[in-house]
Enzyme design. Structure first.
Site, mmCIF file in Angstrom:
data_model
loop_
_atom_site.group_PDB
_atom_site.id
_atom_site.type_symbol
_atom_site.label_atom_id
_atom_site.label_comp_id
_atom_site.label_asym_id
_atom_site.label_seq_id
_atom_site.Cartn_x
_atom_site.Cartn_y
_atom_site.Cartn_z
ATOM 1 N N ARG A 237 0.830 -1.226 0.000
ATOM 2 C CA ARG A 237 0.000 0.000 0.000
ATOM 3 C C ARG A 237 0.863 1.275 0.000
ATOM 4 N NH1 ARG A 237 -3.020 -3.672 -0.852
ATOM 5 N NH2 ARG A 237 -5.123 -3.950 -0.017
ATOM 6 N N SER B 297 -10.717 -0.659 3.028
ATOM 7 C CA SER B 297 -10.005 -0.785 4.320
ATOM 8 C C SER B 297 -9.579 0.596 4.796
ATOM 9 C CB SER B 297 -8.742 -1.636 4.151
ATOM 10 O OG SER B 297 -9.068 -2.911 3.661
ATOM 11 N N GLU C 215 -4.946 3.781 6.166
ATOM 12 C CA GLU C 215 -4.622 3.573 4.752
ATOM 13 C C GLU C 215 -5.218 4.704 3.900
ATOM 14 O OE1 GLU C 215 -6.648 1.695 1.527
ATOM 15 O OE2 GLU C 215 -5.684 -0.182 2.107
HETATM 16 P P1 FAD Z 1 -8.637 8.806 -5.199
HETATM 17 O O1 FAD Z 1 -9.390 8.412 -3.982
HETATM 18 O O2 FAD Z 1 -9.284 9.788 -6.118
HETATM 19 O O3 FAD Z 1 -7.207 9.335 -4.776
HETATM 20 C C1 FAD Z 1 -6.418 8.635 -3.853
HETATM 21 C C2 FAD Z 1 -5.103 9.398 -3.653
HETATM 22 O O4 FAD Z 1 -4.332 9.374 -4.855
HETATM 23 C C3 FAD Z 1 -5.297 10.887 -3.333
HETATM 24 O O5 FAD Z 1 -4.234 11.271 -2.490
HETATM 25 C C4 FAD Z 1 -5.181 11.564 -4.683
HETATM 26 O O6 FAD Z 1 -4.745 12.902 -4.580
HETATM 27 C C5 FAD Z 1 -4.150 10.692 -5.386
HETATM 28 N N1 FAD Z 1 -4.336 10.548 -6.834
HETATM 29 C C6 FAD Z 1 -5.446 10.051 -7.450
HETATM 30 N N2 FAD Z 1 -5.229 9.990 -8.787
HETATM 31 C C7 FAD Z 1 -3.983 10.450 -8.993
HETATM 32 C C8 FAD Z 1 -3.188 10.638 -10.160
HETATM 33 N N3 FAD Z 1 -3.632 10.346 -11.393
HETATM 34 N N4 FAD Z 1 -1.942 11.156 -10.014
HETATM 35 C C9 FAD Z 1 -1.472 11.468 -8.788
HETATM 36 N N5 FAD Z 1 -2.176 11.329 -7.654
HETATM 37 C C10 FAD Z 1 -3.407 10.819 -7.748
HETATM 38 N N6 FAD Z 1 -7.561 -0.644 -2.487
HETATM 39 C C11 FAD Z 1 -6.755 -1.730 -2.613
HETATM 40 O O7 FAD Z 1 -5.529 -1.577 -2.753
HETATM 41 N N7 FAD Z 1 -7.255 -3.004 -2.599
HETATM 42 C C12 FAD Z 1 -8.566 -3.248 -2.450
HETATM 43 O O8 FAD Z 1 -8.986 -4.398 -2.436
HETATM 44 C C13 FAD Z 1 -9.450 -2.136 -2.309
HETATM 45 N N8 FAD Z 1 -10.780 -2.331 -2.128
HETATM 46 C C14 FAD Z 1 -11.616 -1.260 -1.995
HETATM 47 C C15 FAD Z 1 -12.988 -1.501 -1.823
HETATM 48 C C16 FAD Z 1 -13.859 -0.436 -1.698
HETATM 49 C C17 FAD Z 1 -15.334 -0.709 -1.525
HETATM 50 C C18 FAD Z 1 -13.373 0.892 -1.752
HETATM 51 C C19 FAD Z 1 -14.319 2.056 -1.654
HETATM 52 C C20 FAD Z 1 -12.020 1.143 -1.901
HETATM 53 C C21 FAD Z 1 -11.122 0.063 -2.020
HETATM 54 N N9 FAD Z 1 -9.735 0.253 -2.169
HETATM 55 C C22 FAD Z 1 -8.896 -0.828 -2.332
HETATM 56 C C23 FAD Z 1 -9.167 1.617 -2.175
HETATM 57 C C24 FAD Z 1 -9.253 2.333 -3.560
HETATM 58 O O9 FAD Z 1 -10.122 1.645 -4.425
HETATM 59 C C25 FAD Z 1 -7.875 2.421 -4.219
HETATM 60 O O10 FAD Z 1 -6.962 3.091 -3.382
HETATM 61 C C26 FAD Z 1 -7.930 3.155 -5.560
HETATM 62 O O11 FAD Z 1 -6.713 3.031 -6.236
HETATM 63 C C27 FAD Z 1 -8.253 4.643 -5.409
HETATM 64 O O12 FAD Z 1 -8.445 5.166 -6.703
HETATM 65 P P2 FAD Z 1 -9.144 6.567 -6.905
HETATM 66 O O13 FAD Z 1 -9.029 6.920 -8.332
HETATM 67 O O14 FAD Z 1 -10.514 6.521 -6.350
HETATM 68 O O15 FAD Z 1 -8.220 7.502 -6.018
HETATM 69 N N1 EPU Z 2 -11.171 -10.693 9.859
HETATM 70 C C1 EPU Z 2 -11.902 -10.830 11.015
HETATM 71 N N2 EPU Z 2 -12.918 -9.931 11.232
HETATM 72 C C2 EPU Z 2 -13.205 -8.924 10.359
HETATM 73 C C3 EPU Z 2 -12.443 -8.786 9.177
HETATM 74 C C4 EPU Z 2 -11.417 -9.697 8.951
HETATM 75 O O1 EPU Z 2 -11.662 -11.706 11.822
HETATM 76 O O2 EPU Z 2 -14.124 -8.157 10.633
HETATM 77 C C5 EPU Z 2 -10.121 -11.693 9.582
HETATM 78 C C6 EPU Z 2 -10.571 -12.637 8.450
HETATM 79 O O3 EPU Z 2 -11.318 -13.704 8.958
HETATM 80 C C7 EPU Z 2 -9.261 -13.072 7.860
HETATM 81 C C8 EPU Z 2 -8.363 -11.851 8.052
HETATM 82 O O4 EPU Z 2 -8.964 -11.045 9.065
HETATM 83 O O5 EPU Z 2 -8.717 -14.130 8.585
HETATM 84 C C9 EPU Z 2 -8.181 -11.043 6.762
HETATM 85 O O6 EPU Z 2 -9.452 -10.592 6.298
HETATM 86 P P1 EPU Z 2 -9.773 -10.402 4.729
HETATM 87 O O7 EPU Z 2 -9.385 -11.631 3.970
HETATM 88 O O8 EPU Z 2 -11.159 -9.898 4.605
HETATM 89 O O9 EPU Z 2 -8.760 -9.319 4.237
HETATM 90 P P2 EPU Z 2 -8.213 -7.986 4.896
HETATM 91 O O10 EPU Z 2 -6.837 -8.241 5.401
HETATM 92 O O11 EPU Z 2 -9.202 -7.448 5.889
HETATM 93 C C10 EPU Z 2 -7.051 -7.115 2.754
HETATM 94 C C11 EPU Z 2 -6.932 -5.797 2.076
HETATM 95 C C12 EPU Z 2 -8.130 -5.564 1.176
HETATM 96 C C13 EPU Z 2 -8.170 -6.670 0.124
HETATM 97 C C14 EPU Z 2 -8.280 -8.015 0.833
HETATM 98 C C15 EPU Z 2 -8.176 -9.188 -0.126
HETATM 99 C C16 EPU Z 2 -5.589 -4.323 3.450
HETATM 100 C C17 EPU Z 2 -5.571 -3.167 4.387
HETATM 101 N N3 EPU Z 2 -6.790 -4.720 3.041
HETATM 102 O O12 EPU Z 2 -8.178 -7.033 3.636
HETATM 103 O O13 EPU Z 2 -7.950 -4.312 0.510
HETATM 104 O O14 EPU Z 2 -9.256 -6.498 -0.752
HETATM 105 O O15 EPU Z 2 -7.200 -8.159 1.791
HETATM 106 O O16 EPU Z 2 -6.869 -9.264 -0.611
HETATM 107 O O17 EPU Z 2 -4.536 -4.842 3.084
HETATM 108 C C18 EPU Z 2 -8.374 -1.958 0.680
HETATM 109 O O18 EPU Z 2 -7.142 -1.803 0.660
HETATM 110 O O19 EPU Z 2 -9.178 -1.005 0.724
HETATM 111 C C19 EPU Z 2 -8.910 -3.321 0.661
HETATM 112 C C20 EPU Z 2 -10.220 -3.583 0.727
#
Ligand code: FAD
Ligand code: EPU
Length: 337
Positions: free
Chosen positions: A162, A236, A332
């Site tokens: 991240r 997250s 994050e």
């Molecule tokens: P923004 O929110 O618009 O911007 C994020 C940051 O980047 C800000 O600081 C902004 O200024 C900067 N920025 C944006 N675009 C640019 C650019 N082109 N150049 C320079 N700076 C820029 N993230 C994960 O890693 N894994 C996941 O599984 C994951 N699951 C998610 C699930 C949900 C439901 C949600 C809501 C979010 C999740 N995220 C996850 C976080 C998010 O989707 C990512 O961080 C994504 O890359 C953000 O993209 P954005 O365009 O919305 O960025």
């Molecule tokens: N867990 C719990 N309780 C909860 C949530 C999770 O006990 O309420 C336990 C789960 O049972 C599991 C472990 O925690 O054993 C990990 O949970 P999960 O697999 O849901 O993944 P996570 O670590 O919570 C991360 C990323 C996600 C990504 C998933 C799948 C981070 C901060 N988050 O979540 O990314 O989608 O793994 O790879 O690394 C994001 O960055 O926004 C994001 C959603």
């Protein structure tokens, strides 16, 4: 290009926080971008993609630049690989679907992550055993102070969990205008992470394909993560903490069921979701905001909460996890003041 004055950003962030931007400028070409950068105060500039990893604390003074740089093209290919370039404003999930449709493998595990292609390298987005850095070739970025285009290699981006150089040393200095990915024509299926195998079994899939893996990932994500169109959130809220082995072991001794994964010889990664859940926060609701009932790592806005409400809740959680487990969590989500 469009330019709105004193406009609400509620529809431009997945938390649904209602703050106003003094100027909201949509950029559709690098020419428009360079021209706009020359005209505005660069000290008061926020770049925004899909707004899915930000928490707005206040109204935004100055300019919010909405990255709408579109376009997907093949820049090179050989027998095994294809190099695909996408504009920074392309929607990430639409890009993933496009690649899957062409049978280009490598990002299917990253299905359904909200946001833009340009933001993907910012925090090296990752899920289900794949991170941006695994498929990243290079990116182009415009230096905000000069308007000059610079190319960054994988090594120059300094990707980590991240993390990237754009969140650290070069924070606020570049707008990522395009990203080129190196994808595979012959897929290597990554199914060992989390519940993918179980979900494929539930789906009765016997012949693996990138289409099936994408669908499995989408199913898992939809079963535990809230849809931002329904409930405001930014995924997250905290990172999974990397702690010394001794601390992880003492937590495991008390709670054998705690999730902990080896990182290197000295450290382990704990699941922040487990810690927050165990501490009793999961599903807690304070009027119109709280902790998601299915995933304790996700803070939610049920409608009308302020950035300060969510931030204060995150501060309480940080303090509680420190006091109960001795673990320092880190946010994050990008806090925008
Ligand atoms: P923004 O929110 O618009 O911007 C994020 C940051 O980047 C800000 O600081 C902004 O200024 C900067 N920025 C944006 N675009 C640019 C650019 N082109 N150049 C320079 N700076 C820029 N993230 C994960 O890693 N894994 C996941 O599984 C994951 N699951 C998610 C699930 C949900 C439901 C949600 C809501 C979010 C999740 N995220 C996850 C976080 C998010 O989707 C990512 O961080 C994504 O890359 C953000 O993209 P954005 O365009 O919305 O960025
Ligand atoms: N867990 C719990 N309780 C909860 C949530 C999770 O006990 O309420 C336990 C789960 O049972 C599991 C472990 O925690 O054993 C990990 O949970 P999960 O697999 O849901 O993944 P996570 O670590 O919570 C991360 C990323 C996600 C990504 C998933 C799948 C981070 C901060 N988050 O979540 O990314 O989608 O793994 O790879 O690394 C994001 O960055 O926004 C994001 C959603």
């Amino acid at each position: 290009m469009s330019n709105l004055q004193n406009t609400s950003l509620k529809a431009y962030n997945t938390f649904g926080i209602d703050v106003a931007a003094e100027h909201l400028v949509s950029i559709e070409s690098t020419g428009e971008l360079v021209k706009t950068l020359a005209e505005i105060s660069q000290k008061e500039l926020l770049i925004l993609g899909g707004g899915s990893n930000v928490l707005f604390m206040n109204d935004i003074k100055g300019t919010v630049l909405l990255n709408k740089l579109e376009g997907i093209s093949v820049v090179d290919e050989n027998e095994g690989h294809v190099w695909v370039k996408a504009g920074g404003g392309v929607n990430w999930h639409e890009f993933v679907l496009h690649c899957i449709h062409q049978n280009w493998a490598g990002i299917e595990n990253l299905s359904l992550i909200p946001g833009s292609v340009g933001a993907a390298p910012m925090q090296n987005i990752g899920a289900y055993g794949v991170e941006t850095k695994d498929v990243f070739h290079e990116l182009e970025a415009i230096e905000i102070s000069t308007g000059k285009l610079k190319t960054f290699s994988n090594a120059e981006c300094q990707f980590g969990y991240r993390e990237s150089v754009f969140k650290q040393a070069l924070k606020g200095q570049y707008l990522i205008s395009s990203v080129t990915f190196k994808l595979d024509k012959k897929p290597t299926f990554k199914t060992s992470y989390g519940a993918i195998t179980t979900e494929l079994e539930n789906m009765k899939v016997t012949d693996f394909s990138i289409q099936a893996i994408s669908k499995a990932v989408i199913n898992i994500r939809q079963s535990k993560l809230p849809d931002p169109k329904v409930t405001g959130n930014a995924g997250s809220f905290f990172k999974n903490p990397v702690v010394p082995i001794s601390l992880a072991e003492s937590i495991k001794k008390e709670y054998p069921e705690a999730s902990a994964y080896p990182v290197d010889d000295n450290s382990m990664k704990l699941a922040a979701g487990w810690l927050i859940d165990k501490a009793g926060w999961k599903g807690k609701t304070y009027g119109n905001y709280g902790v998601h009932p299915k995933q304790a790592l996700v803070l939610v806005n049920y409608g009308g909460a302020t950035g300060q409400n969510i931030y204060d809740l995150s501060t309480e959680i940080l303090a509680d996890i420190k006091s109960k487990f001795g673990v320092e969590l880190e946010r994050e989500v990008n806090i925008v003041r």
